[in-house]
Design a protein around this motif. Structure first.
Motif, PDB file in Angstrom:
ATOM      1  N   ILE B 178       0.826  -1.205   0.000  1.00  0.00           N
ATOM      2  CA  ILE B 178       0.000   0.000   0.000  1.00  0.00           C
ATOM      3  C   ILE B 178       0.863   1.258   0.000  1.00  0.00           C
ATOM      4  O   ILE B 178       0.493   2.296  -0.536  1.00  0.00           O
ATOM      5  N   GLY B 179       2.066   1.158   0.571  1.00  0.00           N
ATOM      6  CA  GLY B 179       2.994   2.296   0.597  1.00  0.00           C
ATOM      7  C   GLY B 179       3.371   2.769  -0.795  1.00  0.00           C
ATOM      8  O   GLY B 179       3.717   3.933  -0.985  1.00  0.00           O
ATOM      9  N   GLN B 180       3.302   1.873  -1.779  1.00  0.00           N
ATOM     10  CA  GLN B 180       3.624   2.260  -3.158  1.00  0.00           C
ATOM     11  C   GLN B 180       2.546   3.192  -3.722  1.00  0.00           C
ATOM     12  O   GLN B 180       2.854   4.149  -4.425  1.00  0.00           O
ATOM     13  N   TYR B 181       1.260   2.920  -3.419  1.00  0.00           N
ATOM     14  CA  TYR B 181       0.189   3.830  -3.829  1.00  0.00           C
ATOM     15  C   TYR B 181       0.405   5.196  -3.173  1.00  0.00           C
ATOM     16  O   TYR B 181       0.256   6.236  -3.800  1.00  0.00           O
ATOM     17  N   GLU B 182       0.739   5.151  -1.873  1.00  0.00           N
ATOM     18  CA  GLU B 182       0.869   6.414  -1.133  1.00  0.00           C
ATOM     19  C   GLU B 182       2.039   7.228  -1.665  1.00  0.00           C
ATOM     20  O   GLU B 182       1.927   8.443  -1.824  1.00  0.00           O
ATOM     21  N   ALA B 183       3.167   6.542  -1.951  1.00  0.00           N
ATOM     22  CA  ALA B 183       4.317   7.272  -2.479  1.00  0.00           C
ATOM     23  C   ALA B 183       3.970   7.877  -3.836  1.00  0.00           C
ATOM     24  O   ALA B 183       4.367   9.003  -4.150  1.00  0.00           O
ATOM     25  N   ALA B 184       3.216   7.136  -4.654  1.00  0.00           N
ATOM     26  CA  ALA B 184       2.819   7.645  -5.969  1.00  0.00           C
ATOM     27  C   ALA B 184       1.898   8.850  -5.807  1.00  0.00           C
ATOM     28  O   ALA B 184       2.040   9.858  -6.504  1.00  0.00           O
ATOM     29  N   GLN B 185       0.952   8.761  -4.866  1.00  0.00           N
ATOM     30  CA  GLN B 185       0.052   9.892  -4.616  1.00  0.00           C
ATOM     31  C   GLN B 185       0.835  11.094  -4.120  1.00  0.00           C
ATOM     32  O   GLN B 185       0.558  12.236  -4.491  1.00  0.00           O
ATOM     33  N   ALA B 186       1.836  10.820  -3.273  1.00  0.00           N
ATOM     34  CA  ALA B 186       2.584  11.924  -2.661  1.00  0.00           C
ATOM     35  C   ALA B 186       3.371  12.720  -3.700  1.00  0.00           C
ATOM     36  O   ALA B 186       3.673  13.886  -3.467  1.00  0.00           O
ATOM     37  N   ILE B 187       3.709  12.102  -4.842  1.00  0.00           N
ATOM     38  CA  ILE B 187       4.331  12.913  -5.896  1.00  0.00           C
ATOM     39  C   ILE B 187       3.290  13.343  -6.925  1.00  0.00           C
ATOM     40  O   ILE B 187       3.615  13.671  -8.058  1.00  0.00           O
ATOM     41  N   GLY B 188       2.030  13.354  -6.504  1.00  0.00           N
ATOM     42  CA  GLY B 188       0.970  13.994  -7.277  1.00  0.00           C
ATOM     43  C   GLY B 188       0.284  13.122  -8.314  1.00  0.00           C
ATOM     44  O   GLY B 188      -0.464  13.620  -9.146  1.00  0.00           O
ATOM     45  N   MET B 189       0.530  11.816  -8.294  1.00  0.00           N
ATOM     46  CA  MET B 189      -0.104  10.946  -9.295  1.00  0.00           C
ATOM     47  C   MET B 189      -1.560  10.667  -8.921  1.00  0.00           C
ATOM     48  O   MET B 189      -1.887  10.500  -7.759  1.00  0.00           O
ATOM     49  N   GLY B 190      -2.410  10.594  -9.951  1.00  0.00           N
ATOM     50  CA  GLY B 190      -3.784  10.161  -9.743  1.00  0.00           C
ATOM     51  C   GLY B 190      -3.821   8.647  -9.695  1.00  0.00           C
ATOM     52  O   GLY B 190      -2.822   7.975  -9.920  1.00  0.00           O
ATOM     53  N   ARG B 191      -5.038   8.107  -9.424  1.00  0.00           N
ATOM     54  CA  ARG B 191      -5.185   6.668  -9.233  1.00  0.00           C
ATOM     55  C   ARG B 191      -4.749   5.867 -10.462  1.00  0.00           C
ATOM     56  O   ARG B 191      -3.988   4.912 -10.363  1.00  0.00           O
ATOM     57  N   LEU B 192      -5.215   6.292 -11.642  1.00  0.00           N
ATOM     58  CA  LEU B 192      -4.930   5.507 -12.837  1.00  0.00           C
ATOM     59  C   LEU B 192      -3.454   5.575 -13.228  1.00  0.00           C
ATOM     60  O   LEU B 192      -2.862   4.592 -13.634  1.00  0.00           O
ATOM     61  N   ARG B 193      -2.863   6.787 -13.074  1.00  0.00           N
ATOM     62  CA  ARG B 193      -1.455   6.903 -13.424  1.00  0.00           C
ATOM     63  C   ARG B 193      -0.600   6.083 -12.456  1.00  0.00           C
ATOM     64  O   ARG B 193       0.353   5.420 -12.864  1.00  0.00           O
ATOM     65  N   ALA B 194      -0.963   6.101 -11.178  1.00  0.00           N
ATOM     66  CA  ALA B 194      -0.227   5.311 -10.187  1.00  0.00           C
ATOM     67  C   ALA B 194      -0.333   3.817 -10.529  1.00  0.00           C
ATOM     68  O   ALA B 194       0.633   3.079 -10.432  1.00  0.00           O
ATOM     69  N   LEU B 195      -1.525   3.404 -10.959  1.00  0.00           N
ATOM     70  CA  LEU B 195      -1.695   1.994 -11.349  1.00  0.00           C
ATOM     71  C   LEU B 195      -0.790   1.655 -12.526  1.00  0.00           C
ATOM     72  O   LEU B 195      -0.092   0.655 -12.526  1.00  0.00           O
ATOM     73  N   ARG B 196      -0.807   2.528 -13.548  1.00  0.00           N
ATOM     74  CA  ARG B 196      -0.089   2.232 -14.788  1.00  0.00           C
ATOM     75  C   ARG B 196       1.424   2.297 -14.589  1.00  0.00           C
ATOM     76  O   ARG B 196       2.153   1.436 -15.068  1.00  0.00           O
ATOM     77  N   ARG B 197       1.884   3.313 -13.877  1.00  0.00           N
ATOM     78  CA  ARG B 197       3.329   3.534 -13.787  1.00  0.00           C
ATOM     79  C   ARG B 197       3.981   2.760 -12.645  1.00  0.00           C
ATOM     80  O   ARG B 197       5.138   2.374 -12.741  1.00  0.00           O
ATOM     81  N   ILE B 198       3.257   2.607 -11.545  1.00  0.00           N
ATOM     82  CA  ILE B 198       3.904   2.090 -10.329  1.00  0.00           C
ATOM     83  C   ILE B 198       3.397   0.693  -9.967  1.00  0.00           C
ATOM     84  O   ILE B 198       4.178  -0.221  -9.736  1.00  0.00           O
ATOM     85  N   VAL B 199       2.068   0.531  -9.928  1.00  0.00           N
ATOM     86  CA  VAL B 199       1.533  -0.715  -9.368  1.00  0.00           C
ATOM     87  C   VAL B 199       1.565  -1.860 -10.385  1.00  0.00           C
ATOM     88  O   VAL B 199       2.081  -2.942 -10.088  1.00  0.00           O
ATOM     89  N   LEU B 200       1.056  -1.613 -11.606  1.00  0.00           N
ATOM     90  CA  LEU B 200       1.006  -2.712 -12.580  1.00  0.00           C
ATOM     91  C   LEU B 200       2.384  -3.285 -12.911  1.00  0.00           C
ATOM     92  O   LEU B 200       2.542  -4.511 -12.952  1.00  0.00           O
ATOM     93  N   PRO B 201       3.412  -2.441 -13.149  1.00  0.00           N
ATOM     94  CA  PRO B 201       4.721  -3.049 -13.446  1.00  0.00           C
ATOM     95  C   PRO B 201       5.215  -3.959 -12.328  1.00  0.00           C
ATOM     96  O   PRO B 201       5.864  -4.971 -12.596  1.00  0.00           O
ATOM     97  N   GLN B 202       4.910  -3.609 -11.078  1.00  0.00           N
ATOM     98  CA  GLN B 202       5.328  -4.477  -9.982  1.00  0.00           C
ATOM     99  C   GLN B 202       4.444  -5.712  -9.895  1.00  0.00           C
ATOM    100  O   GLN B 202       4.898  -6.799  -9.528  1.00  0.00           O
ATOM    101  N   ALA B 203       3.156  -5.530 -10.229  1.00  0.00           N
ATOM    102  CA  ALA B 203       2.238  -6.673 -10.194  1.00  0.00           C
ATOM    103  C   ALA B 203       2.619  -7.689 -11.278  1.00  0.00           C
ATOM    104  O   ALA B 203       2.469  -8.895 -11.082  1.00  0.00           O
ATOM    105  N   MET B 204       3.149  -7.194 -12.411  1.00  0.00           N
ATOM    106  CA  MET B 204       3.475  -8.091 -13.524  1.00  0.00           C
ATOM    107  C   MET B 204       4.419  -9.204 -13.093  1.00  0.00           C
ATOM    108  O   MET B 204       4.305 -10.346 -13.525  1.00  0.00           O
ATOM    109  N   ARG B 205       5.358  -8.840 -12.232  1.00  0.00           N
ATOM    110  CA  ARG B 205       6.338  -9.815 -11.778  1.00  0.00           C
ATOM    111  C   ARG B 205       5.622 -11.005 -11.112  1.00  0.00           C
ATOM    112  O   ARG B 205       6.009 -12.154 -11.286  1.00  0.00           O
ATOM    113  N   VAL B 206       4.581 -10.684 -10.376  1.00  0.00           N
ATOM    114  CA  VAL B 206       3.848 -11.723  -9.655  1.00  0.00           C
ATOM    115  C   VAL B 206       2.912 -12.494 -10.583  1.00  0.00           C
ATOM    116  O   VAL B 206       2.701 -13.690 -10.401  1.00  0.00           O
ATOM    117  N   VAL B 207       2.340 -11.804 -11.599  1.00  0.00           N
ATOM    118  CA  VAL B 207       1.291 -12.453 -12.379  1.00  0.00           C
ATOM    119  C   VAL B 207       1.824 -13.232 -13.579  1.00  0.00           C
ATOM    120  O   VAL B 207       1.069 -13.996 -14.174  1.00  0.00           O
TER     121      VAL B 207
END
Lengths: 254, 285
Positions: B178-207
Motif C-alpha cells: 500500500i505504501g507504493q500507492y501512497e508514495a505515488a500519490q505523494a508525488i501527485g499521481m492520480g489513481r490511474l497513473r499510479a496503477l499504470r506507472r507504479i503498481v502494474l509493473p510491480q504486479a506483472m512480476r507476480v502475475v
C-alpha cells in the motif's frame, strides 16, 4: 505581515471509534522547522498524512499557502475536490515515509525523475540534470543507476528525500524518517535533513530523535491522545517542560 | 593471563577425511523399473495398430501446418483480449465505485460459471437470437455474416479468459504494498497513473507465472473451437481422419504439435519473467 504557510484549525480525524485527532489547531511559518514528538498513537503521523491528504479529515480545515485543502466552500457547504485538484494541491508538499516506499522497479535516478516527468510533464534533459544535482546533494551521485534493493536503508531514505525535493515542494513532511533504520545509518539521513533545514526549507518532522529536535527544530510540539499538549522552543519543551504528561514522556524516552 | 585450557582426549581430528559416496540403491532400482515400464509401453505402441508412416507423412502436411498457425493466431489474439479485459475488470473491481465493482464481479461470475464450450456455441449461434445486428440508423448486418467461426472463437475464448485473468491481475495488484500507492500519490499521481506507472509493473512480476499457465491452457482450449468449425489444429486433423480413417495417427500428429508449442513457450516465459524482475534480488533458481 507574513502569513503561516500551513494553518490548521480545529482538525478532527477518527478511525472508526478511535479519535486520532481531536480539534488540533496549529500554524507553521515559512522557513520554520517543526518537530512533532509523542508516543505512538498520539496523532502526530495522522496530522502529517492529513496535510498531505493521504487521509481525509472529518472536521475542521487545513490551509496550505492560503488555499483550503481537499474541499471548496460554496453556498455555505463544503464540496470535496476532485482527485485531479487534490493531486495538484499535493504537489506543494513533499512526503518522506518511515519505510521509504521507493519504487523498487526503478533506479534511484528514475525514482527522482518519475514525478517531474510523468506528473509535471517537464523536459527530460532538464529534469535529469536537476535529479543528478539532487542526488549529489544527498551524497548519492555514485548510486544514480542502482535499484533500491541494492541500497542500504539510509541510502534509500536519502533517495526518497531527493524524490520528494524533485517536485520543488514548499513544505517537506517527514514521517519518522529514521525509525526503520539501523542505528549506524541514522546519522547520514539526519545530516541531509539538517542541510535541508539550513537551506531554509519549511519542514514538519515526526521523530523520536530528540537530539535532532534539540539541534535543528525551531519549535517542538508534543502531542498526546490526538491533541497538542505543549509546544514551544526546543530548549524549553525538551529542557524545562511545563506539562506533567510531557515530563513523563521525556523521562520515558531518555 | 590464563593459559589456554587443554582439549579433552578421545575426539580425533576429522579434517582431511572425505565423505563417502552413498550407493543410492533405491534410485537405481526405481530407474530400472521405470525403464522397463516405458519399454513395455513403447513395444505395445510399436506392435499396435498404428501406421507410423502416416504420422510422419501428416506431421508436416499443409492442412496441419495451417491448423497450427490458426491455433497460434487464435491463442495469441484471445489471450491479448483476455489480458486487456482482465486488467480493466481488475481495476474496476478494486475501484471505490460500487457500480463498477458490481459489474466486474458479475462479469467474472457469469463467464467463470458456465462451460467454455457452451459459451463458444452461444456466440456461434448468436444469429438465432439476433438475426440482424448493428447500431440503429448507422450500420446493420446479418448476424450469420458477422459471426464467423473466427469471431465467435475469439469472443468466446477471449471473454472467458478475461474472467480468469481479472482474478490473476487483482491478486497481482493486491500483492503490491500500500505504501507504493501512497508514495505515488505523494508525488501527485492520480489513481490511474499510479496503477499504470507504479503498481502494474510491480504486479506483472507476480502475475507472469500464473499468466504463463493460463496461456498454455489457452493454446489447448483453442481446440474447443473445432466444434464451431474454426480451422484450428484439431479441427483440421479431424477433417483428415474423417477422409482416411487414420484416427489415432492424426491425433498423435496433433498431440505432437501441441507438445512442441508448449515446450517453446516455457523458455519464453522465463525471458519475460527476467524482464519484469528488474530491481528485485533474484531468488535462487
Amino acid at each position: 505581515m507574513t502569513k503561516p504557510l500551513v494553518a490548521i484549525r480545529s482538525v478532527a480525524k477518527n478511525f472508526g471509534e478511535f479519535q486520532a485527532l481531536r480539534s488540533v489547531s496549529l500554524d507553521v511559518w515559512p522557513g520554520e522547522v517543526m518537530c512533532l514528538i509523542g508516543a505512538s498513537g498520539s496523532g502526530k503521523t495522522t496530522l502529517l498524512r492529513c496535510i498531505n491528504q493521504l487521509a481525509a479529515i472529518d472536521a475542521g480545515g487545513i490551509w496550505l499557502d492560503g488555499e483550503l485543502l481537499g474541499v471548496r466552500e460554496q453556498g455555505g457547504r463544503l464540496h470535496r475536490l476532485s482527485e485531479r485538484e487534490i493531486g495538484r494541491q499535493r504537489l506543494k508538499t513533499g512526503m518522506v515515509f518511515q519505510r521509504f516506499n521507493l519504487f523498487p522497479h526503478k533506479t534511484a535516478l528514475e525514482n527522482v525523475t518519475e514525478g517531474p516527468l510523468q506528473v509535471q510533464g517537464r523536459k527530460s534533459d532538464e529534469v535529469r540534470a536537476e535529479a543528478l544535482e539532487l542526488l549529489r546533494r544527498v551524497g548519492l551521485s555514485a548510486k544514480a543507476d542502482a535499484y533500491p534493493a541494492q541500497l542500504s536503508g539510509g541510502q534509500q531514505q536519502r533517495v526518497a528525500i531527493a524524490r520528494a525535493l524533485a517536485m520543488k515542494p514548499m513544505l517537506m513532511l517527514f514521517d519518522e524518517p529514521t525509525s526503520a533504520l539501523d542505528p549506524e545509518l541514522v546519522g547520514e539521513v539526519l545530516a541531509v535533513m539538517k542541510e535541508l533545514a539550513k537551506s531554509g526549507m519549511t519542514m514538519m518532522v515526526v521523530t523520536h530523535e530528540l537530539g535532532f529536535a534539540r539541534e535543528v527544530a525551531d519549535r517542538v510540539v508534543y502531542m498526546d491522545q490526538g491533541a497538542i499538549v505543549e509546544q514551544g522552543r526546543a530548549s524549553d519543551v525538551l529542557g524545562t517542560p511545563r506539562e506533567e504528561r510531557t515530563k513523563a514522556f521525556l523521562s520515558a524516552v531518555i | 593471563m590464563k593459559p589456554e585450557p587443554a582439549l579433552a582426549e578421545g575426539f580425533p581430528d576429522l579434517s582431511g577425511m572425505q565423505i563417502a559416496r552413498e550407493p543410492h540403491w533405491f534410485r537405481w532400482l526405481s530407474a530400472a523399473l521405470i525403464t522397463l515400464v516405458l519399454a513395455a509401453i513403447a513395444r505395445a505402441f510399436a506392435n499396435g495398430q498404428i501406421e507410423w508412416s502416416y504420422v510422419s507423412r501428416f506431421l508436416t502436411a499443409k492442412v496441419i501446418l495451417e491448423g497450427i498457425v490458426n491455433t497460434m493466431v487464435m491463442a495469441v489474439l484471445a489471450m491479448a483480449l483476455g489480458i486487456f479485459l482482465g486488467i480493466v475488470v481488475a481495476i474496476m473491481r478494486l475501484s471505490p465505485n460500487p457500480v463498477l465493482k458490481t459489474v466486474a464481479a458479475g462479469y467474472t461470475w457469469l463467464f467463470r460459471g458456465t462451460p467454455l464450450i457452451l459459451q463458444l456455441l452461444l456466440w456461434f449461434n448468436l444469429a438465432l437470437v439476433f438475426p440482424t445486428i448493428g447500431i440503429p440508423g448507422l450500420w446493420s448486418a446479418r448476424a450469420v455474416d458477422v459471426m464467423t467461426p473466427f469471431l465467435a472463437a475469439l469472443l468466446g475464448l477471449g471473454i472467458n479468459q478475461g474472467a480468469y485473468t481479472s482474478e490473476v491481475m487483482r491478486a497481482g495488484m493486491l500483492s503490491v504494498d500500500i505504501g507504493q500507492y501512497e508514495a505515488a500519490q505523494a508525488i501527485g499521481m492520480g489513481r490511474l497513473r499510479a496503477l499504470r506507472r507504479i503498481v502494474l509493473p510491480q504486479a506483472m512480476r507476480v502475475v507472469i507465472p500464473p499468466l504463463g499457465n493460463e496461456f498454455i491452457g489457452m493454446v489447448k482450449a483453442t481446440s474447443l473451437a473445432s466444434v464451431i468449425q474454426y480451422p484450428e489444429l484439431l479441427h483440421n486433423a479431424e477433417n483428415i481422419y474423417y477422409a482416411n480413417s487414420r484416427v489415432i495417427e492424426l491425433l498423435i500428429v496433433a498431440g505432437l504439435w501441441y507438445l512442441l508449442v508448449v515446450s517453446i513457450l516455457t523458455p519464453l516465459q522465463m525471458l519475460l519473467e527476467r524482464r519484469f524482475a528488474r530491481g528485485t534480488l533474484q531468488l535462487s533458481r
